[in-house]
Scaffold this motif. Sequence first.
Motif, PDB file in Angstrom:
ATOM      1  N   ALA A  49       0.828  -1.206   0.000  1.00  9.40           N
ATOM      2  CA  ALA A  49       0.000   0.000   0.000  1.00  9.40           C
ATOM      3  C   ALA A  49       0.867   1.263   0.000  1.00  9.40           C
ATOM      4  CB  ALA A  49      -0.928  -0.004   1.212  1.00  9.40           C
ATOM      5  N   ARG A  50       1.947   1.259   0.769  1.00  6.79           N
ATOM      6  CA  ARG A  50       2.844   2.417   0.789  1.00  6.79           C
ATOM      7  C   ARG A  50       3.486   2.636  -0.576  1.00  6.79           C
ATOM      8  NH1 ARG A  50       7.157   2.390   5.223  1.00  6.79           N
ATOM      9  NH2 ARG A  50       7.407   4.487   4.388  1.00  6.79           N
ATOM     10  N   TYR A  51       3.851   1.556  -1.243  1.00  6.68           N
ATOM     11  CA  TYR A  51       4.442   1.665  -2.577  1.00  6.68           C
ATOM     12  C   TYR A  51       3.387   2.158  -3.575  1.00  6.68           C
ATOM     13  CZ  TYR A  51       6.836   0.353  -6.905  1.00  6.68           C
ATOM     14  OH  TYR A  51       7.414   0.378  -8.150  1.00  6.68           O
ATOM     15  N   ALA A  52       2.192   1.636  -3.462  1.00  2.14           N
ATOM     16  CA  ALA A  52       1.119   2.034  -4.379  1.00  2.14           C
ATOM     17  C   ALA A  52       0.748   3.505  -4.212  1.00  2.14           C
ATOM     18  CB  ALA A  52      -0.106   1.156  -4.159  1.00  2.14           C
ATOM     19  N   HIS A  53       0.826   4.009  -2.990  1.00  5.78           N
ATOM     20  CA  HIS A  53       0.480   5.410  -2.734  1.00  5.78           C
ATOM     21  C   HIS A  53       1.648   6.359  -3.000  1.00  5.78           C
ATOM     22  CE1 HIS A  53      -2.743   3.600  -0.078  1.00  5.78           C
ATOM     23  NE2 HIS A  53      -3.397   4.295  -0.997  1.00  5.78           N
ATOM     24  N   GLY A  54       2.806   5.820  -3.370  1.00 13.37           N
ATOM     25  CA  GLY A  54       3.960   6.655  -3.689  1.00 13.37           C
ATOM     26  C   GLY A  54       4.734   7.122  -2.469  1.00 13.37           C
ATOM     27  N   GLU A  55       4.514   6.513  -1.328  1.00 14.18           N
ATOM     28  CA  GLU A  55       5.232   6.909  -0.113  1.00 14.18           C
ATOM     29  C   GLU A  55       6.692   6.439  -0.128  1.00 14.18           C
ATOM     30  OE1 GLU A  55       3.115   5.708   3.402  1.00 14.18           O
ATOM     31  OE2 GLU A  55       1.199   6.352   2.560  1.00 14.18           O
ATOM     32  N   ILE A  56       6.953   5.334  -0.823  1.00 10.47           N
ATOM     33  CA  ILE A  56       8.316   4.823  -0.944  1.00 10.47           C
ATOM     34  C   ILE A  56       8.602   4.569  -2.426  1.00 10.47           C
ATOM     35  CG2 ILE A  56       8.409   3.812   1.370  1.00 10.47           C
ATOM     36  CD1 ILE A  56       7.793   1.097   0.146  1.00 10.47           C
ATOM     37  N   ASP A  57       9.877   4.606  -2.791  1.00  8.73           N
ATOM     38  CA  ASP A  57      10.229   4.359  -4.188  1.00  8.73           C
ATOM     39  C   ASP A  57      10.462   2.861  -4.417  1.00  8.73           C
ATOM     40  OD1 ASP A  57      12.603   3.986  -2.887  1.00  8.73           O
ATOM     41  OD2 ASP A  57      13.737   5.466  -4.036  1.00  8.73           O
ATOM     42  N   GLN A  58      10.740   2.515  -5.683  1.00  8.84           N
ATOM     43  CA  GLN A  58      10.878   1.108  -6.049  1.00  8.84           C
ATOM     44  C   GLN A  58      12.058   0.452  -5.345  1.00  8.84           C
ATOM     45  OE1 GLN A  58      11.549   0.382 -10.212  1.00  8.84           O
ATOM     46  NE2 GLN A  58      11.026  -1.777 -10.029  1.00  8.84           N
ATOM     47  N   GLU A  59      13.164   1.176  -5.237  1.00 11.35           N
ATOM     48  CA  GLU A  59      14.347   0.607  -4.593  1.00 11.35           C
ATOM     49  C   GLU A  59      14.067   0.241  -3.127  1.00 11.35           C
ATOM     50  OE1 GLU A  59      18.831   2.028  -3.339  1.00 11.35           O
ATOM     51  OE2 GLU A  59      17.792   3.092  -4.958  1.00 11.35           O
ATOM     52  N   GLU A  60      13.430   1.153  -2.399  1.00 15.57           N
ATOM     53  CA  GLU A  60      13.107   0.883  -0.997  1.00 15.57           C
ATOM     54  C   GLU A  60      12.081  -0.240  -0.882  1.00 15.57           C
ATOM     55  OE1 GLU A  60      11.662   3.233   3.049  1.00 15.57           O
ATOM     56  OE2 GLU A  60      11.897   4.346   1.177  1.00 15.57           O
ATOM     57  N   TYR A  61      11.095  -0.248  -1.811  1.00 14.48           N
ATOM     58  CA  TYR A  61      10.083  -1.317  -1.816  1.00 14.48           C
ATOM     59  C   TYR A  61      10.732  -2.686  -1.991  1.00 14.48           C
ATOM     60  CZ  TYR A  61       6.500  -4.435  -3.639  1.00 14.48           C
ATOM     61  OH  TYR A  61       5.684  -5.520  -3.852  1.00 14.48           O
ATOM     62  N   LEU A  62      11.624  -2.797  -2.988  1.00 13.62           N
ATOM     63  CA  LEU A  62      12.256  -4.094  -3.262  1.00 13.62           C
ATOM     64  C   LEU A  62      13.139  -4.539  -2.092  1.00 13.62           C
ATOM     65  CD1 LEU A  62      13.152  -3.647  -7.024  1.00 13.62           C
ATOM     66  CD2 LEU A  62      11.313  -5.036  -6.044  1.00 13.62           C
ATOM     67  N   LYS A  63      13.838  -3.608  -1.465  1.00 13.11           N
ATOM     68  CA  LYS A  63      14.688  -3.958  -0.325  1.00 13.11           C
ATOM     69  C   LYS A  63      13.849  -4.465   0.846  1.00 13.11           C
ATOM     70  CE  LYS A  63      18.185  -2.000   2.740  1.00 13.11           C
ATOM     71  NZ  LYS A  63      17.585  -2.431   3.967  1.00 13.11           N
ATOM     72  N   LYS A  64      12.784  -3.737   1.166  1.00 14.53           N
ATOM     73  CA  LYS A  64      11.933  -4.133   2.288  1.00 14.53           C
ATOM     74  C   LYS A  64      11.185  -5.426   1.981  1.00 14.53           C
ATOM     75  CE  LYS A  64      11.352   0.480   4.159  1.00 14.53           C
ATOM     76  NZ  LYS A  64      11.906   0.355   5.481  1.00 14.53           N
ATOM     77  N   ARG A  65      10.799  -5.604   0.727  1.00 13.39           N
ATOM     78  CA  ARG A  65      10.106  -6.844   0.319  1.00 13.39           C
ATOM     79  C   ARG A  65      11.039  -8.046   0.497  1.00 13.39           C
ATOM     80  NH1 ARG A  65       9.347  -9.631  -4.682  1.00 13.39           N
ATOM     81  NH2 ARG A  65       7.371 -10.734  -4.648  1.00 13.39           N
ATOM     82  N   ALA A  66      12.301  -7.871   0.108  1.00  8.97           N
ATOM     83  CA  ALA A  66      13.282  -8.949   0.274  1.00  8.97           C
ATOM     84  C   ALA A  66      13.494  -9.270   1.747  1.00  8.97           C
ATOM     85  CB  ALA A  66      14.603  -8.561  -0.392  1.00  8.97           C
ATOM     86  N   ASP A  67      13.485  -8.236   2.586  1.00 12.43           N
ATOM     87  CA  ASP A  67      13.629  -8.465   4.030  1.00 12.43           C
ATOM     88  C   ASP A  67      12.444  -9.255   4.584  1.00 12.43           C
ATOM     89  OD1 ASP A  67      16.029  -7.130   4.117  1.00 12.43           O
ATOM     90  OD2 ASP A  67      15.149  -5.222   4.783  1.00 12.43           O
ATOM     91  N   LEU A  68      11.240  -8.937   4.113  1.00 18.41           N
ATOM     92  CA  LEU A  68      10.051  -9.641   4.613  1.00 18.41           C
ATOM     93  C   LEU A  68       9.984 -11.076   4.135  1.00 18.41           C
ATOM     94  CD1 LEU A  68       7.283  -6.902   4.261  1.00 18.41           C
ATOM     95  CD2 LEU A  68       8.247  -7.819   6.366  1.00 18.41           C
ATOM     96  N   ILE A  69      10.365 -11.294   2.895  1.00 16.52           N
ATOM     97  CA  ILE A  69      10.303 -12.651   2.339  1.00 16.52           C
ATOM     98  C   ILE A  69      11.390 -13.524   2.965  1.00 16.52           C
ATOM     99  CG2 ILE A  69      10.591 -14.007   0.246  1.00 16.52           C
ATOM    100  CD1 ILE A  69       9.222 -11.747  -1.259  1.00 16.52           C
ATOM    101  N   GLY A  70      12.527 -12.934   3.231  1.00 19.48           N
ATOM    102  CA  GLY A  70      13.589 -13.655   3.919  1.00 19.48           C
ATOM    103  C   GLY A  70      14.568 -14.197   2.976  1.00 19.48           C
TER     104      GLY A  70
END
Length: 72
Positions: A51-72
């Motif tokens: 939702a934060r990525y969709a609303h433009g609160e974070i950019d793609q680089e931050e989204y991918l980094k945080k997504r990788a952290d969550l997935i493990g």
Amino acid sequence: MNGFGHFFMGGGVGMILVWLLPVLLIVLLVRYFARGREGSSESTAMQILEARYAHGEIDQEEYLKKRADLIG
């Protein structure tokens, strides 16, 4: 006494039901509410991130980094 009066006043099955039904209802309610809190905590982290990525609160680089952290 005839009918249901004897059933409840005489003890036995009637008295068991009088105590068992409220206890069972309380147990079921506690399990229902506990289950709702468990399942939502695991999936909400990814949903919040998306939702934060969709609303433009974070950019793609931050989204991918945080997504990788969550997935493990």
